[in-house]
Design a protein around this motif. Sequence first.
Motif: not given
Length: 265
Positions: A103-117
């Motif tokens: 869960v920590s991995l997908i949370t970080e990926v979503l933070r950068v890749n989706l929340i970033g945009p």
Amino acid sequence: MARFTGKSIIVTGAGSGIGRAAATLFAAEGGQVIAADKKGAEATAAAIRDAGGTAHGVDMDAGNEEDVVRTIALACDKFGGLDVMFANAGISGGMANIFDTDVSLITEVLRVNLIGPFLAIKHAAPRIAERGQGAIILTASVAGIRSGAGSPAYSASKAGVINLAQVSAQQLSGSNVRVNAICPGLTETGMTQSVFDYAREAGKIDRVGRLNPLRRGAAPEELARVALFLASEDASYVNGQAIAVDGGLSSSHPVTKQEYGRTSA
């Protein structure tokens, strides 16, 4: 060409790959560029300045709201406003399947890749609208179009980016701010460098990208040129779209089939 003369432009993920290529090309066409990244941004900006362009490098975490706000404020302060936002920064998240993804991995990926945009649109769009018109470009991926081109975490994040481009284009109706996404296929960037390096060392570079009709991977400049098109007045009636730049891969997405518990060739 000088399509961006006098334009204020932010490129995230500008320290390498597609972002660095785009920042360089924007500046070569007259743009005033803020090159932003967690590392390598100032090196990109320095190279642009050495070539006679205008650029400023800034350390930035694309998924951190304070960093995004600060970077946009910097562009407005240095260049008098903002015309183009290229939200390109992203991370891969590895190749784990769903059942091995923490869960920590997908949370970080979503933070950068989706929340970033999301943050880029939220804070850049009002400043671009103040100029009367402009563009936001997001980097999605062919992995966001359908399965077979990335890990679950990465693919889900990029599917979200595609939808975000569509939703935000609608919610910016009447603002003259266009939002589009590019969907790269396999491209030689910092994220994928190990794949290309291994293939070269093993004498197998001809196998990289072999599943797409062009039978090769892409150079960062090939993606950057599409981003520049979408940012320019050449694309003045293109809005809310996700453009695949993948050598034709997404016309089929041929992949090795996977079954629960085993993989079959």
